[in-house]
Design a protein around this motif. Structure first.
Motif, PDB file in Angstrom:
ATOM      1  N   SER A 603       0.926  -1.169  -0.312  1.00  0.00           N
ATOM      2  CA  SER A 603      -0.232   0.552   0.336  1.00  0.00           C
ATOM      3  C   SER A 603       0.889   1.722   0.107  1.00  0.00           C
ATOM      4  O   SER A 603       1.713   1.513   0.803  1.00  0.00           O
ATOM      5  N   TRP A 604       0.904   2.274  -1.379  1.00  0.00           N
ATOM      6  CA  TRP A 604       1.732   3.024  -0.688  1.00  0.00           C
ATOM      7  C   TRP A 604       1.237   4.472  -0.493  1.00  0.00           C
ATOM      8  O   TRP A 604       1.855   5.739  -0.287  1.00  0.00           O
ATOM      9  N   PHE A 605      -0.264   4.251   0.095  1.00  0.00           N
ATOM     10  CA  PHE A 605      -0.347   5.425   1.007  1.00  0.00           C
ATOM     11  C   PHE A 605      -1.136   5.010   1.738  1.00  0.00           C
ATOM     12  O   PHE A 605      -2.297   3.865   1.674  1.00  0.00           O
ATOM     13  N   ARG A 606      -1.270   5.989   2.730  1.00  0.00           N
ATOM     14  CA  ARG A 606      -3.003   5.738   3.946  1.00  0.00           C
ATOM     15  C   ARG A 606      -3.077   6.283   4.254  1.00  0.00           C
ATOM     16  O   ARG A 606      -2.958   7.933   4.344  1.00  0.00           O
ATOM     17  N   GLY A 607      -4.787   6.686   4.339  1.00  0.00           N
ATOM     18  CA  GLY A 607      -5.634   7.341   4.897  1.00  0.00           C
ATOM     19  C   GLY A 607      -5.822   8.382   4.611  1.00  0.00           C
ATOM     20  O   GLY A 607      -6.019   8.082   2.833  1.00  0.00           O
ATOM     21  N   LYS A 608      -6.134   9.955   4.759  1.00  0.00           N
ATOM     22  CA  LYS A 608      -6.035  10.752   3.845  1.00  0.00           C
ATOM     23  C   LYS A 608      -5.291  12.392   4.307  1.00  0.00           C
ATOM     24  O   LYS A 608      -5.105  12.648   5.364  1.00  0.00           O
ATOM     25  N   GLY A 609      -5.655  12.612   3.005  1.00  0.00           N
ATOM     26  CA  GLY A 609      -4.914  14.728   4.028  1.00  0.00           C
ATOM     27  C   GLY A 609      -3.964  14.640   2.154  1.00  0.00           C
ATOM     28  O   GLY A 609      -4.649  15.272   1.426  1.00  0.00           O
ATOM     29  N   VAL A 613      -1.679  10.963   3.803  1.00  0.00           N
ATOM     30  CA  VAL A 613      -1.215  10.476   5.626  1.00  0.00           C
ATOM     31  C   VAL A 613      -0.381  10.066   5.862  1.00  0.00           C
ATOM     32  O   VAL A 613      -0.981   9.059   5.628  1.00  0.00           O
ATOM     33  N   VAL A 614       0.868  10.185   5.974  1.00  0.00           N
ATOM     34  CA  VAL A 614       1.342   8.433   6.237  1.00  0.00           C
ATOM     35  C   VAL A 614       2.346   8.786   7.632  1.00  0.00           C
ATOM     36  O   VAL A 614       2.322  10.113   8.002  1.00  0.00           O
ATOM     37  N   ASP A 615       2.736   7.695   8.069  1.00  0.00           N
ATOM     38  CA  ASP A 615       3.426   8.198   9.634  1.00  0.00           C
ATOM     39  C   ASP A 615       4.577   8.710   9.572  1.00  0.00           C
ATOM     40  O   ASP A 615       5.677   8.170   8.427  1.00  0.00           O
ATOM     41  N   PRO A 616       5.252   9.837   9.708  1.00  0.00           N
ATOM     42  CA  PRO A 616       6.017  10.716   9.717  1.00  0.00           C
ATOM     43  C   PRO A 616       7.747   9.748  10.042  1.00  0.00           C
ATOM     44  O   PRO A 616       8.472  10.262   9.544  1.00  0.00           O
ATOM     45  N   GLU A 617       7.639   9.118  11.055  1.00  0.00           N
ATOM     46  CA  GLU A 617       8.689   8.114  11.811  1.00  0.00           C
ATOM     47  C   GLU A 617       8.907   7.081  10.606  1.00  0.00           C
ATOM     48  O   GLU A 617      10.028   6.457  10.273  1.00  0.00           O
ATOM     49  N   GLN A 618       7.478   5.929  10.078  1.00  0.00           N
ATOM     50  CA  GLN A 618       7.554   4.968   9.798  1.00  0.00           C
ATOM     51  C   GLN A 618       8.178   4.985   8.389  1.00  0.00           C
ATOM     52  O   GLN A 618       8.698   4.953   7.298  1.00  0.00           O
ATOM     53  N   SER A 619       7.732   6.526   7.593  1.00  0.00           N
ATOM     54  CA  SER A 619       7.562   7.308   5.960  1.00  0.00           C
ATOM     55  C   SER A 619       9.116   8.032   5.674  1.00  0.00           C
ATOM     56  O   SER A 619       9.576   8.236   5.020  1.00  0.00           O
ATOM     57  N   LYS A 620       9.574   7.629   6.656  1.00  0.00           N
ATOM     58  CA  LYS A 620      11.034   9.116   6.599  1.00  0.00           C
ATOM     59  C   LYS A 620      11.939   8.438   5.825  1.00  0.00           C
ATOM     60  O   LYS A 620      12.704   8.872   5.109  1.00  0.00           O
ATOM     61  N   LYS A 621      12.301   7.101   5.682  1.00  0.00           N
ATOM     62  CA  LYS A 621      13.387   6.644   4.722  1.00  0.00           C
ATOM     63  C   LYS A 621      12.539   6.458   3.747  1.00  0.00           C
ATOM     64  O   LYS A 621      13.429   4.920   2.260  1.00  0.00           O
ATOM     65  N   TRP A 622      11.433   5.940   3.144  1.00  0.00           N
ATOM     66  CA  TRP A 622      10.245   6.117   1.644  1.00  0.00           C
ATOM     67  C   TRP A 622      11.386   7.130   1.357  1.00  0.00           C
ATOM     68  O   TRP A 622      11.112   8.120   0.911  1.00  0.00           O
ATOM     69  N   VAL A 623      10.554   6.374  -0.567  1.00  0.00           N
ATOM     70  CA  VAL A 623      10.451   7.224  -1.643  1.00  0.00           C
ATOM     71  C   VAL A 623       9.188   8.842  -1.359  1.00  0.00           C
ATOM     72  O   VAL A 623       8.210   7.775  -1.357  1.00  0.00           O
ATOM     73  N   LYS A 624      10.019   9.949  -1.817  1.00  0.00           N
ATOM     74  CA  LYS A 624       8.829  11.055  -2.205  1.00  0.00           C
ATOM     75  C   LYS A 624       9.125  11.238  -3.097  1.00  0.00           C
ATOM     76  O   LYS A 624       9.718  11.870  -3.225  1.00  0.00           O
ATOM     77  N   ARG A 625       7.589  11.312  -3.581  1.00  0.00           N
ATOM     78  CA  ARG A 625       7.604  12.412  -4.287  1.00  0.00           C
ATOM     79  C   ARG A 625       6.457  13.230  -4.776  1.00  0.00           C
ATOM     80  O   ARG A 625       5.604  12.784  -4.357  1.00  0.00           O
TER      81      ARG A 625
END
Length: 749
Positions: A603-609, A613-625
């Motif tokens: 799942s490349w996104f969760r929630g809404k926003g 909106v993703v967990d800032p700690e969990q997504s710290k090392k994810w690819v963000k574009r």
């Protein structure tokens, strides 16, 4: 009685102001029509006698009322400028174009009337209070729409008048030439800004997160991590989506198209014309695999039949298409801020401009032979394709080992190649890791054992034809976009981010002594689809391990052959099998690299926003574009040079009109006289004949006449009861000027 007297005064004042406004707007005929249907002054209707009137008014209110001639055109001009700068989306269609053109023409007419009022204000001021206006400029206000006036005897005679000071002549040039120039350009400018243009309208942006580290999504060395061991065995008709070899059937389709594109008898002489690309499906996106012939060879005498391959990164493409789909679901409830209806759109584009990389691969193959199982000669591989000479150790290049420039490879003998798994009648593939010294910028090597035409000798002494191939791979910065319409997504497309920059880099590496045919400025458009000329492009090289590469050639369990064998059979040519291998190998590698990380994405996104909106700690090392969305439709904007130039012209007009309004408000001087040919003709006929105009009744052939200064003086009536006005030509004495200058708010006959 006082009450009725007050009403009468209000009516008189209202009538005077109304007459001033209508006269300023050029609608004085309405006053005449109104008076003609009333029963007042019935006997005077039969008379041609005019009543005395005020020539020059010194009333600030009257002056500002006359400046109302600028209100409508200036408001329209500023409205067009604001709506285009602010950018306003109209929708998928516009009203009939003729309606916009009609409105633009009406706006042009009001602007010309406004400019005419400005020029006549200048002319009247010089006639009454200045040094006089040259005779040739007397009717300049009526020439506002005639550009030919600028090269007429009247205008050039006026410019060369000896009676004008440098400052007065500058005013004449700025006001008259500026007014006529603006009158010529404001009409087209108004039309340019008024008619909406078909374009892509910015429709928001959002960040997306892909739950994988950038180093794992775009690795510099492949490995076995996250590759299912079952990927070594596949079914011919089932794609699990998570294996590097999935969608290999698209390569087969590409080869089939090549075989059917031209009759066999012409194939040997002319080669096979290649289709542009083939579709590659994914979990949530429709991508494209794009094999293409490398048009340039960086090294002299190197392989002229190299092929490159590229495909959009599956994980990023799936995320982008999902974003576009979600955008389409929510656009109906989006706030438009008054910018039209976003549901009324022809198309919508969602794109990633920066931070996206996709694989670019290249292969070069050469023919060789293994002379039986006793052949202990070391192998040789072609020099890495797509690499500029200065990046290679040229002193190690050997031109006698193969038909192409090559480097020797001593870690594997020819006899060992015969032990490659598979049956003799198959096309067998063996991956070989090549050292970076001397194979700089290479990704991996490959040895292909071709099926023999005759049965092999029992003692293994017969020769075995092989192909030795060198592959290159790298991550190239690209742009990625997808189009969503009412029926869904049309797939993803990509191109090199900045082909012009790539071309400049290539030129910077180009040698004057060796000119191997690198791209020129005319080839920049072709560079956008893909190129492999290292170190210009791609930027980050990939080193492929044999453990990972083996998953590119799995066993098709329901057929008992490998993927590579089946692909070679789809486009196999006994005359030149290396041509087929040069297409298949970079295509397999590009397809596999593009599928890295797809198994990790649940799942490349969760929630809404934002929109997510993703967990800032969990997504710290994810690819963000960041994904930018645009929708196609008719809009007001400043894209291109045309709207920008039109805005400059309209703002210049508004400055003209604002300066005139300030003059009227500060000086309080205004006049409704002498702004038509009829009134100036009446003034001239009531004036004393001037000897300077002798012999001009049949025409004027000399521009000197137009240099004469013209003034309006107050002259006493013959009966001595008052004064009337006359048009006087020529230089006048200061005493006469002071005595005969018109008085403000005085009535003249």
């Amino acid at each position: 009685m006082p009450r009725f007297r007050g009403l009468g005064q209000c009516w008189t004042k209202f009538s005077q102001h109304g007459t001033i406004i209508l006269r300023a707007l050029g609608l004085h005929i309405l006053v005449y029509w109104f008076r003609s249907i009333t029963f007042q002054n019935i006997r005077k209707r039969q008379s041609y006698t005019e009543l005395p009137k005020i020539a020059i008014r010194g009333n600030r209110s009257s002056a500002l009322l006359r400046a109302l001639v600028h209100l409508l055109p200036v408001a329209g001009a500023l409205g067009l400028v604001i709506i285009n700068i602010h950018q306003y989306y109209v929708g998928s269609s516009i009203k009939p174009l003729a309606l916009y053109q009609l409105i633009a023409k009406l706006h042009e007419v009001t602007i010309q009337a406004s400019l005419t009022a400005i020029i006549f204000t200048y002319v009247r001021h010089e006639l009454v209070f200045g040094q006089g206006v040259p005779l040739g400029a007397l009717f300049s206000g009526l020439q506002i729409s005639q550009a030919s006036y600028l090269w007429s005897m009247e205008f050039w005679g006026s410019l060369r008048s000896n009676y004008l000071s440098y400052r007065r002549r500058s005013y004449l040039v700025v006001i008259v030439i500026g007014g006529i120039f603006l009158a010529a350009v404001v009409g087209p400018s108004s039309a340019v800004l008024l008619v909406p243009r078909l374009a892509y309208w910015p429709a928001g942006s959002t960040h997306i997160w892909i739950n994988i580290k950038p180093a794992d999504l775009w690795p510099v060395r492949t490995h076995q991590i996250n590759v299912d061991p079952d990927c070594a065995f596949i079914n011919a008709t089932v794609n699990p989506w998570s294996c590097p070899s999935d969608e290999w059937q698209s390569i087969e389709s590409y080869l089939d198209l090549m075989r059917q594109a031209i009759p066999e008898q012409y194939a040997t002489e002319y080669g096979y014309p290649a289709p542009d690309q083939v579709e590659v499906t994914g979990k949530g996106s429709l991508r494209h695999l794009h094999p293409q012939r490398q048009l340039w060879k960086p090294y002299n005498n190197s392989d002229s039949r190299t092929w490159i391959g590229t495909s959009q990164q599956a994980a990023v493409a799936d995320a982008l298409v999902s974003t576009g789909t979600l955008w389409g679901f929510n656009i109906g409830s989006a706030s438009t801020g008054g910018h039209g209806v976003p549901l009324q759109q022809l198309d919508a584009i969602h794109h990633i401009k920066t931070g996206y990389y996709q694989p670019y691969t290249i292969a070069s193959c050469a023919n060789d032979t293994v002379e039986g199982s006793a052949d202990e000669r070391p192998l040789a591989f072609p020099i890495p394709p797509g690499v500029l000479p200065q990046m290679l150790p040229e002193h190690q290049i050997n031109n006698s080992l193969l038909s192409l420039p090559a480097f020797p490879f001593r870690d594997l003998s020819r006899a060992e190649i015969l032990n490659t798994p598979g049956l003799n009648w198959e096309t067998r593939l063996r991956w070989v890791e090549l050292p970076q010294d001397p194979f700089n910028a290479s990704a991996i090597g490959a040895v292909i054992l071709l099926p023999p035409k005759t049965s092999p000798s029992p003692d293994g002494a017969s020769s075995q034809k092989i192909l030795v191939c060198t592959l290159g791979a790298g991550w190239g910065p690209s742009t990625l976009n997808t189009s969503t319409q009412l029926l869904g997504s049309s797939g993803v497309k990509s191109r090199i981010s900045d082909p012009e920059l790539v071309a400049k880099k290539v030129f910077s590496y180009k040698s004057t002594e060796q000119d191997p045919g690198l791209p020129t400025a005319e080839n920049v458009a072709k560079l956008s689809d893909g190129v492999f000329i290292f170190p210009a492009y791609p930027e980050r090289l990939i080193n492929v391990s044999t453990n990972w590469a083996r998953y590119l050639n799995p066993m098709i369990v329901d057929e008992g052959v490998t993927v590579f064998h089946r692909l070679m059979q789809a486009n196999y040519s006994d005359d030149n099998p290396r041509f087929s291998a040069a297409i298949i190998l970079p295509s397999l590698l590009a397809n596999g690299l593009a599928r890295i990380g797809i198994a990790d994405i649940d799942s490349w996104f969760r929630g809404k926003g934002d929109a997510f909106v993703v967990d800032p700690e969990q997504s710290k090392k994810w690819v963000k574009r960041e994904v930018f969305s645009t929708l196609e439709g008719y809009a007001y904007n400043t894209s291109g040079a045309g709207p920008k130039v039109a805005i400059i012209f309209l703002l210049a007009y508004c400055t003209f009109a604002f300066a005139h309004t300030c003059y009227a408000g500060i000086s309080g001087i205004s006049s409704s006289s002498w702004d038509s040919i009829g009134e100036v003709t009446a003034l001239a006929m009531n004036s004393t004949p001037n000897r300077l105009l002798r012999n001009t009744s049949s025409g004027i052939a000399d521009a000197k006449i137009f240099r004469l200064p013209a003034r309006i003086f107050a002259m006493p009536d013959q009966a001595g009861e008052g004064e009337h006005l006359e048009l006087v030509l020529g230089d006048q004495e200061e005493e006469v000027v002071e005595k005969r200058t018109l008085k403000i708010n005085r009535v003249y006959g």
